[in-house]
Design a protein around this motif. Structure first.
Motif, PDB file in Angstrom:
ATOM      1  N   GLY A 292       0.683  -1.211  -0.111  1.00  0.00           N
ATOM      2  CA  GLY A 292      -0.106   0.000  -0.004  1.00  0.00           C
ATOM      3  C   GLY A 292       1.009   1.184   0.065  1.00  0.00           C
ATOM      4  O   GLY A 292       2.032   1.324  -0.043  1.00  0.00           O
ATOM      5  N   ARG A 293       0.186   2.448   0.103  1.00  0.00           N
ATOM      6  CA  ARG A 293       1.071   3.576   0.032  1.00  0.00           C
ATOM      7  C   ARG A 293       1.365   4.298   1.380  1.00  0.00           C
ATOM      8  O   ARG A 293       2.267   4.927   1.627  1.00  0.00           O
ATOM      9  N   ARG A 294       0.603   3.552   2.637  1.00  0.00           N
ATOM     10  CA  ARG A 294       1.138   3.933   3.921  1.00  0.00           C
ATOM     11  C   ARG A 294       2.144   2.932   4.529  1.00  0.00           C
ATOM     12  O   ARG A 294       2.176   1.893   4.318  1.00  0.00           O
ATOM     13  N   ALA A 295       2.854   3.598   5.473  1.00  0.00           N
ATOM     14  CA  ALA A 295       4.001   2.789   6.210  1.00  0.00           C
ATOM     15  C   ALA A 295       3.472   1.366   6.610  1.00  0.00           C
ATOM     16  O   ALA A 295       2.576   1.465   7.660  1.00  0.00           O
ATOM     17  N   GLY A 296       4.047   0.271   6.214  1.00  0.00           N
ATOM     18  CA  GLY A 296       3.643  -0.890   6.735  1.00  0.00           C
ATOM     19  C   GLY A 296       2.283  -1.351   6.592  1.00  0.00           C
ATOM     20  O   GLY A 296       1.973  -2.423   7.086  1.00  0.00           O
ATOM     21  N   GLN A 297       1.788  -0.832   5.601  1.00  0.00           N
ATOM     22  CA  GLN A 297       0.375  -1.303   5.351  1.00  0.00           C
ATOM     23  C   GLN A 297       0.341  -1.792   3.989  1.00  0.00           C
ATOM     24  O   GLN A 297       0.937  -1.485   3.090  1.00  0.00           O
ATOM     25  N   PRO A 298      -0.521  -2.984   3.601  1.00  0.00           N
ATOM     26  CA  PRO A 298      -0.779  -3.587   2.341  1.00  0.00           C
ATOM     27  C   PRO A 298      -1.599  -2.734   1.868  1.00  0.00           C
ATOM     28  O   PRO A 298      -2.241  -1.811   2.115  1.00  0.00           O
ATOM     29  N   MET A 299      -2.015  -2.769   0.491  1.00  0.00           N
ATOM     30  CA  MET A 299      -3.092  -2.190  -0.318  1.00  0.00           C
ATOM     31  C   MET A 299      -4.513  -2.705   0.547  1.00  0.00           C
ATOM     32  O   MET A 299      -4.726  -3.694   0.972  1.00  0.00           O
ATOM     33  N   HIS A 300      -5.436  -1.677   0.340  1.00  0.00           N
ATOM     34  CA  HIS A 300      -6.714  -1.579   0.912  1.00  0.00           C
ATOM     35  C   HIS A 300      -7.308  -2.907   0.279  1.00  0.00           C
ATOM     36  O   HIS A 300      -7.547  -2.940  -1.080  1.00  0.00           O
ATOM     37  N   PRO A 301      -8.053  -3.754   0.946  1.00  0.00           N
ATOM     38  CA  PRO A 301      -9.014  -4.711   0.002  1.00  0.00           C
ATOM     39  C   PRO A 301     -10.233  -4.055  -0.864  1.00  0.00           C
ATOM     40  O   PRO A 301      -9.905  -4.582  -1.971  1.00  0.00           O
ATOM     41  N   ASP A 302     -10.281  -2.964  -0.451  1.00  0.00           N
ATOM     42  CA  ASP A 302     -11.452  -2.320  -1.221  1.00  0.00           C
ATOM     43  C   ASP A 302     -10.788  -1.788  -2.808  1.00  0.00           C
ATOM     44  O   ASP A 302     -11.179  -1.797  -3.692  1.00  0.00           O
ATOM     45  N   THR A 303      -9.491  -1.286  -2.413  1.00  0.00           N
ATOM     46  CA  THR A 303      -8.706  -0.887  -3.735  1.00  0.00           C
ATOM     47  C   THR A 303      -8.368  -1.935  -4.735  1.00  0.00           C
ATOM     48  O   THR A 303      -8.768  -1.887  -5.614  1.00  0.00           O
ATOM     49  N   LEU A 304      -8.174  -2.924  -3.769  1.00  0.00           N
ATOM     50  CA  LEU A 304      -7.636  -4.368  -4.769  1.00  0.00           C
ATOM     51  C   LEU A 304      -9.109  -5.033  -5.393  1.00  0.00           C
ATOM     52  O   LEU A 304      -8.965  -5.393  -6.459  1.00  0.00           O
ATOM     53  N   GLY A 305     -10.168  -4.635  -4.697  1.00  0.00           N
ATOM     54  CA  GLY A 305     -11.386  -5.310  -5.087  1.00  0.00           C
ATOM     55  C   GLY A 305     -11.839  -4.450  -6.393  1.00  0.00           C
ATOM     56  O   GLY A 305     -12.386  -5.247  -7.574  1.00  0.00           O
ATOM     57  N   GLY A 306     -11.503  -3.233  -6.283  1.00  0.00           N
ATOM     58  CA  GLY A 306     -11.853  -2.490  -7.696  1.00  0.00           C
ATOM     59  C   GLY A 306     -11.056  -2.700  -8.847  1.00  0.00           C
ATOM     60  O   GLY A 306     -11.411  -2.997  -9.964  1.00  0.00           O
ATOM     61  N   LEU A 307      -9.776  -3.050  -8.540  1.00  0.00           N
ATOM     62  CA  LEU A 307      -8.878  -3.775  -9.749  1.00  0.00           C
ATOM     63  C   LEU A 307      -9.576  -5.018 -10.319  1.00  0.00           C
ATOM     64  O   LEU A 307      -9.426  -5.077 -11.413  1.00  0.00           O
ATOM     65  N   VAL A 308      -9.703  -5.861  -9.262  1.00  0.00           N
ATOM     66  CA  VAL A 308     -10.130  -7.201  -9.697  1.00  0.00           C
ATOM     67  C   VAL A 308     -11.601  -7.212 -10.389  1.00  0.00           C
ATOM     68  O   VAL A 308     -11.805  -7.909 -11.531  1.00  0.00           O
ATOM     69  N   LYS A 309     -12.302  -6.243 -10.182  1.00  0.00           N
ATOM     70  CA  LYS A 309     -13.803  -5.974 -10.496  1.00  0.00           C
ATOM     71  C   LYS A 309     -13.734  -5.445 -12.000  1.00  0.00           C
ATOM     72  O   LYS A 309     -14.394  -5.821 -12.939  1.00  0.00           O
ATOM     73  N   ALA A 310     -12.594  -4.620 -12.281  1.00  0.00           N
ATOM     74  CA  ALA A 310     -12.179  -4.139 -13.588  1.00  0.00           C
ATOM     75  C   ALA A 310     -12.036  -5.211 -14.428  1.00  0.00           C
ATOM     76  O   ALA A 310     -12.173  -5.097 -15.614  1.00  0.00           O
ATOM     77  N   LEU A 311     -11.737  -6.196 -14.095  1.00  0.00           N
ATOM     78  CA  LEU A 311     -11.280  -7.253 -14.875  1.00  0.00           C
ATOM     79  C   LEU A 311     -12.617  -8.442 -15.180  1.00  0.00           C
ATOM     80  O   LEU A 311     -12.398  -9.373 -15.945  1.00  0.00           O
ATOM     81  N   GLY A 312     -13.559  -7.801 -14.531  1.00  0.00           N
ATOM     82  CA  GLY A 312     -14.797  -8.779 -14.698  1.00  0.00           C
ATOM     83  C   GLY A 312     -15.080  -9.773 -13.766  1.00  0.00           C
ATOM     84  O   GLY A 312     -15.860 -10.822 -13.813  1.00  0.00           O
ATOM     85  N   VAL A 313     -14.234  -9.831 -12.564  1.00  0.00           N
ATOM     86  CA  VAL A 313     -14.285 -10.736 -11.599  1.00  0.00           C
ATOM     87  C   VAL A 313     -15.135 -10.261 -10.392  1.00  0.00           C
ATOM     88  O   VAL A 313     -14.686  -9.306  -9.683  1.00  0.00           O
ATOM     89  N   SER A 314     -16.471 -10.939 -10.114  1.00  0.00           N
ATOM     90  CA  SER A 314     -17.001 -10.610  -9.176  1.00  0.00           C
ATOM     91  C   SER A 314     -16.800 -11.583  -7.823  1.00  0.00           C
ATOM     92  O   SER A 314     -16.693 -12.701  -7.879  1.00  0.00           O
ATOM     93  N   ASN A 315     -16.066 -10.882  -6.871  1.00  0.00           N
ATOM     94  CA  ASN A 315     -15.231 -11.468  -5.754  1.00  0.00           C
ATOM     95  C   ASN A 315     -16.210 -12.747  -5.230  1.00  0.00           C
ATOM     96  O   ASN A 315     -15.637 -13.943  -5.122  1.00  0.00           O
ATOM     97  N   VAL A 316     -17.350 -12.505  -4.563  1.00  0.00           N
ATOM     98  CA  VAL A 316     -18.161 -13.584  -3.853  1.00  0.00           C
ATOM     99  C   VAL A 316     -18.381 -14.875  -4.849  1.00  0.00           C
ATOM    100  O   VAL A 316     -18.295 -15.760  -4.555  1.00  0.00           O
ATOM    101  N   PRO A 317     -19.244 -14.368  -5.832  1.00  0.00           N
ATOM    102  CA  PRO A 317     -19.646 -15.547  -6.749  1.00  0.00           C
ATOM    103  C   PRO A 317     -18.362 -16.255  -7.146  1.00  0.00           C
ATOM    104  O   PRO A 317     -18.426 -17.502  -7.556  1.00  0.00           O
ATOM    105  N   ALA A 318     -17.207 -15.641  -7.522  1.00  0.00           N
ATOM    106  CA  ALA A 318     -16.021 -16.253  -8.004  1.00  0.00           C
ATOM    107  C   ALA A 318     -15.434 -17.500  -7.010  1.00  0.00           C
ATOM    108  O   ALA A 318     -15.117 -18.387  -7.313  1.00  0.00           O
ATOM    109  N   ARG A 319     -15.302 -16.654  -5.803  1.00  0.00           N
ATOM    110  CA  ARG A 319     -14.823 -17.545  -4.818  1.00  0.00           C
ATOM    111  C   ARG A 319     -15.725 -18.830  -4.298  1.00  0.00           C
ATOM    112  O   ARG A 319     -15.234 -20.016  -4.097  1.00  0.00           O
ATOM    113  N   THR A 320     -16.973 -18.659  -4.363  1.00  0.00           N
ATOM    114  CA  THR A 320     -17.694 -19.667  -4.210  1.00  0.00           C
ATOM    115  C   THR A 320     -17.672 -20.748  -5.102  1.00  0.00           C
ATOM    116  O   THR A 320     -17.721 -21.954  -4.923  1.00  0.00           O
ATOM    117  N   SER A 321     -17.514 -20.526  -6.499  1.00  0.00           N
ATOM    118  CA  SER A 321     -17.562 -21.039  -7.572  1.00  0.00           C
ATOM    119  C   SER A 321     -16.305 -22.071  -7.527  1.00  0.00           C
ATOM    120  O   SER A 321     -16.356 -23.405  -7.430  1.00  0.00           O
TER     121      SER A 321
END
Length: 380
Positions: A292-321
């Motif tokens: 992430g941009r802040r000290a000692g922190q990873p990327m925020h899951p919501d930010t990562l979720g936006g990147l994944v969603k932009a590829l057409g991946v819906s998080n919960v349905p994909a994980r369940t499948s």
């Protein structure tokens, strides 16, 4: 820091802001701000204060506490001071948050880092408790005079999420003798429908072969699609969790580490060599797989979720499948250990998929994604 100007820019005054990060540092140096977490809860501007606090924790100047707990403790005083107008209500909500919700968050933080969704749930629980007290007042009632019929009336006018959030508050009120005992319906879970297997396989093939898409997004997406990992867990993976064992690459999600197919391994290793957010002073030696941009922190899951969603991946349905495919091919406890899930969760999913352990050997295999053919060794 490759570009010191980027660090200095953070300190410079910005138009429309009366107080700058430089002011905070100056006041800390003069002793006008106490070097405690409690003091940072009320500092403004809050974003600069939060970033400065994380820098001080990373340097060992302040004790390290969970970032999400910091956020909740900062939000609570403002909620009590600006949203709640009745002093009696404020006292009840303060007790509820301080002696019930915060101890739960701290106990959870001792086992593993708090996720942003857990903090949002604590926010929602406080918010719904506040609204319920206001609703009681509008009816001419208090917690002491509230009856089962009043609880039933409130439930009729509110949806599953609000009812689930308020349930914790009402149970606390019963336990602390602030109210009589009530019958409270069990919370409902509305699970999203799984992604069709053929759609999931097509998405995997697209992500593996489309080199025009950002490498970071592709790396996160394949972990979700192949290993059924929630984004809160993906965000907290480190480069040490990607293990090179001779010609094989493994991903440590549980025990034992899971094998990584070659095309996916190429994406993960390529991303590790080209991670972003690595040029600032705060993250030069970061071990996070997605810094992430802040000290000692990873990327925020919501930010990562936006990147994944932009590829057409819906998080919960994909994980369940993905999870359904795993429990169809292996015993549920084995899947739980390998992917870091609780055995009860995988057993329930196996039951929902109408599979038994005795059938996992003969479970049908899905076709490989179009566009690639796995090699026998990485040298090929």
């Amino acid at each position: 820091m490759n570009n010191p100007l980027s660090g200095l820019t953070w300190l410079y005054p910005r138009k429309g802001r009366a107080r700058t990060p430089a002011d905070l540092l100056r006041e800390l140096g003069r002793g006008q701000i106490e070097l405690t977490h409690e003091a940072f809860h009320i500092l403004e501007p809050w974003r600069a204060a939060a970033h400065l606090r994380e820098l001080l924790m990373a340097c060992g100047v302040l004790p390290v506490i969970d970032k999400q707990i910091c956020g909740f403790e900062r939000w609570l005083p403002g909620h009590l001071a600006t949203i709640i107008t009745d002093p009696d209500h404020a006292q009840i909500i303060r007790r509820y948050a301080t002696w019930h919700l915060l101890p739960q968050l701290r106990a959870k933080a001792e086992r593993k880092p708090i996720t942003p969704s857990s903090r949002r749930r604590a926010h929602d629980q406080v918010t719904q408790a506040t609204r319920f007290l206001e609703w009681l007042a509008d009816q001419g009632l208090t917690l002491a005079t509230c009856r089962q019929s009043d609880i039933d009336s409130w439930h009729v006018g509110n949806g599953p999420h609000r009812r689930a959030c308020l349930r914790t508050f009402l149970l606390w009120c019963i336990e602390t003798k602030l109210s009589q005992r009530f019958y409270l319906p069990a919370p409902q879970s509305n699970r999203a429908s799984p992604m069709p297997p053929e759609d999931r396989i097509e998405l995997i093939g697209h992500i593996l072969t489309d080199e025009d898409q950002p490498l970071r997004s592709r790396a996160a997406a394949v972990i979700v699609l192949l290993y059924a990992q929630p984004l809160s867990r993906v965000a907290r993976l480190t480069i040490d969790d990607v293990i090179r064992d001779g010609d094989q690459v493994l991903l440590r999600l549980g025990e034992p580490p899971s094998p990584v197919p070659e095309p996916v391994a190429d994406i993960l290793l390529g991303w590790i060599e080209n991670r972003t957010n690595m040029n600032t002073a705060t993250n030069r030696n970061s071990r996070w797989l997605f810094p992430g941009r802040r000290a000692g922190q990873p990327m925020h899951p919501d930010t990562l979720g936006g990147l994944v969603k932009a590829l057409g991946v819906s998080n919960v349905p994909a994980r369940t499948s993905a999870m359904r495919q795993h429990v169809q091919q292996m015993p549920a406890p084995v899947v739980a250990d390998a992917l870091g899930y609780h055995p009860v969760t995988t057993t329930k999913l196996a039951a929902e998929a109408a599979e038994t352990w005795s059938r996992y050997v003969t479970a049908p295999r899905l076709r490989s994604p179009a566009g690639w053919k796995p090699s026998t060794t990485r040298d090929n």
